[in-house]
Design a protein around this motif. Structure first.
Motif, PDB file in Angstrom:
ATOM      1  N   PRO A 191       0.795  -1.236   0.000  1.00 30.11           N
ATOM      2  CA  PRO A 191       0.000   0.000   0.000  1.00 30.11           C
ATOM      3  C   PRO A 191       0.823   1.280   0.000  1.00 30.11           C
ATOM      4  N   ALA A 192       1.983   1.258   0.653  1.00 27.50           N
ATOM      5  CA  ALA A 192       2.804   2.465   0.732  1.00 27.50           C
ATOM      6  C   ALA A 192       3.255   2.945  -0.643  1.00 27.50           C
ATOM      7  N   LYS A 193       3.356   2.027  -1.597  1.00 28.69           N
ATOM      8  CA  LYS A 193       3.773   2.424  -2.945  1.00 28.69           C
ATOM      9  C   LYS A 193       2.800   3.432  -3.543  1.00 28.69           C
ATOM     10  N   GLN A 194       1.512   3.115  -3.466  1.00 30.22           N
ATOM     11  CA  GLN A 194       0.525   4.023  -4.030  1.00 30.22           C
ATOM     12  C   GLN A 194       0.388   5.274  -3.182  1.00 30.22           C
ATOM     13  N   GLY A 195       0.622   5.155  -1.882  1.00 31.11           N
ATOM     14  CA  GLY A 195       0.595   6.325  -1.021  1.00 31.11           C
ATOM     15  C   GLY A 195       1.646   7.334  -1.431  1.00 31.11           C
ATOM     16  N   LEU A 196       2.838   6.865  -1.771  1.00 30.76           N
ATOM     17  CA  LEU A 196       3.917   7.752  -2.196  1.00 30.76           C
ATOM     18  C   LEU A 196       3.609   8.394  -3.548  1.00 30.76           C
ATOM     19  N   ILE A 197       3.014   7.637  -4.441  1.00 32.42           N
ATOM     20  CA  ILE A 197       2.647   8.181  -5.752  1.00 32.42           C
ATOM     21  C   ILE A 197       1.652   9.329  -5.594  1.00 32.42           C
ATOM     22  N   GLN A 198       0.701   9.166  -4.687  1.00 40.35           N
ATOM     23  CA  GLN A 198      -0.303  10.216  -4.494  1.00 40.35           C
ATOM     24  C   GLN A 198       0.265  11.438  -3.780  1.00 40.35           C
ATOM     25  N   SER A 199       1.313  11.256  -3.002  1.00 41.25           N
ATOM     26  CA  SER A 199       2.011  12.420  -2.456  1.00 41.25           C
ATOM     27  C   SER A 199       2.598  13.233  -3.593  1.00 41.25           C
ATOM     28  N   PHE A 200       3.154  12.541  -4.564  1.00 45.22           N
ATOM     29  CA  PHE A 200       3.716  13.206  -5.743  1.00 45.22           C
ATOM     30  C   PHE A 200       2.623  13.909  -6.550  1.00 45.22           C
ATOM     31  N   ALA A 201       1.428  13.317  -6.593  1.00 44.11           N
ATOM     32  CA  ALA A 201       0.307  13.922  -7.329  1.00 44.11           C
ATOM     33  C   ALA A 201      -0.059  15.287  -6.751  1.00 44.11           C
ATOM     34  N   VAL A 202       0.042  15.426  -5.430  1.00 43.28           N
ATOM     35  CA  VAL A 202      -0.238  16.722  -4.791  1.00 43.28           C
ATOM     36  C   VAL A 202       0.771  17.764  -5.258  1.00 43.28           C
ATOM     37  N   TYR A 203       2.030  17.362  -5.363  1.00 39.47           N
ATOM     38  CA  TYR A 203       3.060  18.287  -5.855  1.00 39.47           C
ATOM     39  C   TYR A 203       2.762  18.724  -7.289  1.00 39.47           C
ATOM     40  N   VAL A 204       2.421  17.761  -8.136  1.00 36.02           N
ATOM     41  CA  VAL A 204       2.129  18.089  -9.534  1.00 36.02           C
ATOM     42  C   VAL A 204       0.980  19.087  -9.616  1.00 36.02           C
ATOM     43  N   ASP A 205      -0.066  18.822  -8.856  1.00 36.26           N
ATOM     44  CA  ASP A 205      -1.258  19.660  -8.904  1.00 36.26           C
ATOM     45  C   ASP A 205      -0.973  21.087  -8.449  1.00 36.26           C
ATOM     46  N   THR A 206      -0.402  21.231  -7.261  1.00 33.87           N
ATOM     47  CA  THR A 206      -0.274  22.564  -6.666  1.00 33.87           C
ATOM     48  C   THR A 206       1.059  23.235  -6.972  1.00 33.87           C
ATOM     49  N   LEU A 207       2.168  22.519  -6.768  1.00 35.27           N
ATOM     50  CA  LEU A 207       3.467  23.145  -6.962  1.00 35.27           C
ATOM     51  C   LEU A 207       3.783  23.380  -8.436  1.00 35.27           C
ATOM     52  N   LEU A 208       3.143  22.659  -9.332  1.00 34.27           N
ATOM     53  CA  LEU A 208       3.366  22.880 -10.754  1.00 34.27           C
ATOM     54  C   LEU A 208       2.228  23.670 -11.397  1.00 34.27           C
ATOM     55  N   VAL A 209       1.021  23.075 -11.429  1.00 38.85           N
ATOM     56  CA  VAL A 209      -0.061  23.679 -12.201  1.00 38.85           C
ATOM     57  C   VAL A 209      -0.589  24.953 -11.543  1.00 38.85           C
ATOM     58  N   CYS A 210      -0.879  24.901 -10.244  1.00 32.11           N
ATOM     59  CA  CYS A 210      -1.369  26.110  -9.555  1.00 32.11           C
ATOM     60  C   CYS A 210      -0.321  27.207  -9.553  1.00 32.11           C
ATOM     61  N   THR A 211       0.933  26.822  -9.334  1.00 31.17           N
ATOM     62  CA  THR A 211       2.003  27.810  -9.339  1.00 31.17           C
ATOM     63  C   THR A 211       2.143  28.455 -10.712  1.00 31.17           C
ATOM     64  N   ALA A 212       1.980  27.665 -11.760  1.00 28.04           N
ATOM     65  CA  ALA A 212       2.038  28.216 -13.119  1.00 28.04           C
ATOM     66  C   ALA A 212       0.995  29.313 -13.299  1.00 28.04           C
ATOM     67  N   THR A 213      -0.224  29.051 -12.833  1.00 27.55           N
ATOM     68  CA  THR A 213      -1.285  30.065 -12.922  1.00 27.55           C
ATOM     69  C   THR A 213      -0.931  31.299 -12.117  1.00 27.55           C
ATOM     70  N   GLY A 214      -0.529  31.109 -10.862  1.00 31.44           N
ATOM     71  CA  GLY A 214      -0.200  32.237  -9.988  1.00 31.44           C
ATOM     72  C   GLY A 214       0.920  33.088 -10.545  1.00 31.44           C
ATOM     73  N   PHE A 215       1.956  32.435 -11.063  1.00 30.54           N
ATOM     74  CA  PHE A 215       3.090  33.183 -11.612  1.00 30.54           C
ATOM     75  C   PHE A 215       2.677  34.008 -12.833  1.00 30.54           C
ATOM     76  N   MET A 216       1.881  33.425 -13.711  1.00 30.80           N
ATOM     77  CA  MET A 216       1.459  34.157 -14.906  1.00 30.80           C
ATOM     78  C   MET A 216       0.649  35.394 -14.530  1.00 30.80           C
ATOM     79  N   ILE A 217      -0.243  35.236 -13.559  1.00 26.12           N
ATOM     80  CA  ILE A 217      -1.088  36.359 -13.135  1.00 26.12           C
ATOM     81  C   ILE A 217      -0.269  37.451 -12.469  1.00 26.12           C
ATOM     82  N   LEU A 218       0.612  37.052 -11.556  1.00 23.58           N
ATOM     83  CA  LEU A 218       1.357  38.029 -10.763  1.00 23.58           C
ATOM     84  C   LEU A 218       2.450  38.737 -11.555  1.00 23.58           C
TER      85      LEU A 218
END
Length: 497
Positions: free
Chosen positions: A283-310
């Motif tokens: 189970p820990a394998k998929q748990g680690l993958i989903q931790s990475f998914a949070v990074y992709v979502d917020t640290l990449l995609v959300c940050t891309a939006t915020g940076f473009m706007i600001l």
């Protein structure tokens, strides 16, 4: 109705929920010894583990959850956070992502531990670990019911509304027409079953994320000299050190956490149903993958939006109940138009159609993932004989919600979406705090086996975990499981000798 929804959101999204979300993330970060940093290398490697006929592959599980996480919250949600909380809200979205990565590990690992089979398909999620882990069937049913309501009716209209508005703005197509097309395409996918949903997400999600981040780099490159000032403004605003935004630090925290949670939903439990259906040896394998998914979502995609706007200055800051602090683009409602204007400042005429298409992909894949989560919870609640008719009704309900959202006011559907998400969050975060000991034990077991040079295999009895029926009754009979188990036993025997 709008007043009622607003009143309910005032209760659900009180400061108590913000404290609970941040507090849980801190607790999980410390108890896992900041796995979100220590296991970054493992996260990347595990994404490409293969699945089986009964479950999704690890990559499909990642894209399924990213389909749900990466939606209009990554575009309109970021713009709203900046408008009401200032540039510092982006910093608190980062904080939410960092802590949320640990929270996501805990809830996903629990979903994997307590998953089961339904008509040959793997299923798992909060209702399953609430019942099997805490032995609270009635709480599990309540959570499942809230999820069906939220992800079947309250959240899809918001995504559809943003799609219809973006398409109308860019191409002049009436929302009713856009809504009709969305309904037809969505029907073709959800009536095709969960495998079709996974294949759809696997193709579309990487394509849309890479394209969006690519445009962000173009905008940043054109304003490269402003990057240092942008970072200074974000950090200063977040910590109350900026003269312009120093008085709204509370709003920055609140809006950053709320919109961060809306984006990656770490702790809500709404994004882990696809991850629970992945076939893994531990189970820990998929748990680690989903931790990475949070990074992709917020640290990449959300940050891309915020940076473009600001970096382009295409935003207003008008905190609730206060005078406007910044009015760079006055008389513009917070939302996708901020990002559109930011792109058009560098690529004239490209912003509106690009954002319309980006929102279309982001929102549509999210609606598909919402349906899958709602269907899983509905299957959990109902007996076998009632499932066929109930699932058909759910499909009709989701399709109706999408059409409704396409043609109605954005303010109301945002309120409904926030209400659904917050309600799930209250229940799930409290539950995983009680069950976190099991998840921490699973992580330690994974790390010990890795340290001994093994490909980790999960044996619930060894960890004193009960209720993990799938692992005991199904997976232990697989050739892969027995092979890895024998290797582990042989290595253990040699070590003792």
């Amino acid at each position: 109705m709008g007043d009622i929804v607003s009143w309910l959101n005032g209760i659900v999204w009180s400061n108590a929920l913000v404290v609970l979300i941040l507090g849980a993330g801190l607790i999980f970060s410390f108890t896992t010894r900041f796995l979100q940093v220590r296991h970054l290398k493992d996260m990347r490697k595990l994404i490409f583990d293969k699945g089986s006929n009964s479950g999704f592959s690890a990559f499909q599980g990642l894209t399924m959850t990213l389909a749900s996480r990466v939606g209009i919250g990554n575009i309109a949600g970021v713009a709203t956070a900046i408008a009401f909380g200032g540039p510092g809200a982006l910093f608190w979205m980062w904080v939410m992502a960092f802590l949320g990565a640990a929270t996501s590990f805990v809830e996903t690992t629990l979903a994997q531990v307590y998953k089961g089979k339904d008509q040959g398909q793997l299923r798992g999620g909060p209702p399953f670990y609430i019942e099997k882990g805490l032995k609270l069937k009635w709480v599990a049913v309540v959570y499942a019911g809230v999820t069906v309501l939220a992800q079947g009716t309250l959240l899809p209209p918001l995504q559809a509304n943003m799609v219809a508005g973006g398409v109308e703005n860019a191409f002049g197509i009436q929302p009713m027409i856009t809504g009709s097309v969305l309904v037809l395409v969505l029907a073709a996918i959800i009536f095709g079953g969960v495998k079709r949903i996974a294949k759809f997400a696997q193709i579309v999600v990487p394509f849309m994320a890479i394209g969006y981040i690519g445009v962000c780099f173009i905008v940043l490159g054109a304003n490269i000299s402003e990057v240092p000032h942008m970072f200074t403004m974000v950090i200063g605003s977040a910590l109350g050190m900026d003269a312009t935004f120093g008085g709204i630090i509370g709003a920055a925290i609140s809006w950053g956490i709320q919109r961060g949670l809306y984006s990656n939903a770490a702790g809500v439990g709404s994004e882990i149903y696809g991850a629970a259906a992945v076939e893994v040896s531990h189970p820990a394998k998929q748990g680690l993958i989903q931790s990475f998914a949070v990074y992709v979502d917020t640290l990449l995609v959300c940050t891309a939006t915020g940076f473009m706007i600001l970096i382009t200055g295409m935003y207003n800051v008008v905190p609730d109940g206060m005078k406007p602090l910044v009015t760079n683009i006055a008389e513009v409602e917070p939302g996708t138009v901020y990002t559109q204007r930011a792109i058009e400042s560098v690529l004239p005429g490209f912003g509106a159609p690009f954002i319309a298409i980006a929102v279309l992909f982001f929102a549509f894949t999210t609606i598909v993932a919402y349906y899958y989560s709602a269907e899983t919870c509905l299957s959990y609640i109902l007996g076998e004989k009632k499932k066929v008719v109930a699932k058909l009704l759910l499909k009709v309900l989701v399709l109706g919600a999408v059409f409704y959202g396409s043609a109605n006011a954005a303010e109301l559907v945002w309120g409904l979406g926030d209400l659904g998400l917050g309600s799930m969050g209250w229940i799930n975060i409290i539950i995983i705090l009680f069950l976190s000991k099991q998840a921490i034990g699973v992580l330690k077991d994974y790390e010990v086996q890795k340290k001994n040079g093994l490909d980790p295999v999960f044996t619930p009895v060894k960890l004193g975990i009960t209720g993990a029926d799938y692992w005991e009754k199904e997976y232990k009979y697989s050739e892969h499981y027995n092979q890895l188990k024998n290797e582990a036993e042989d290595k253990s025997t040699k070590s003792s000798i």
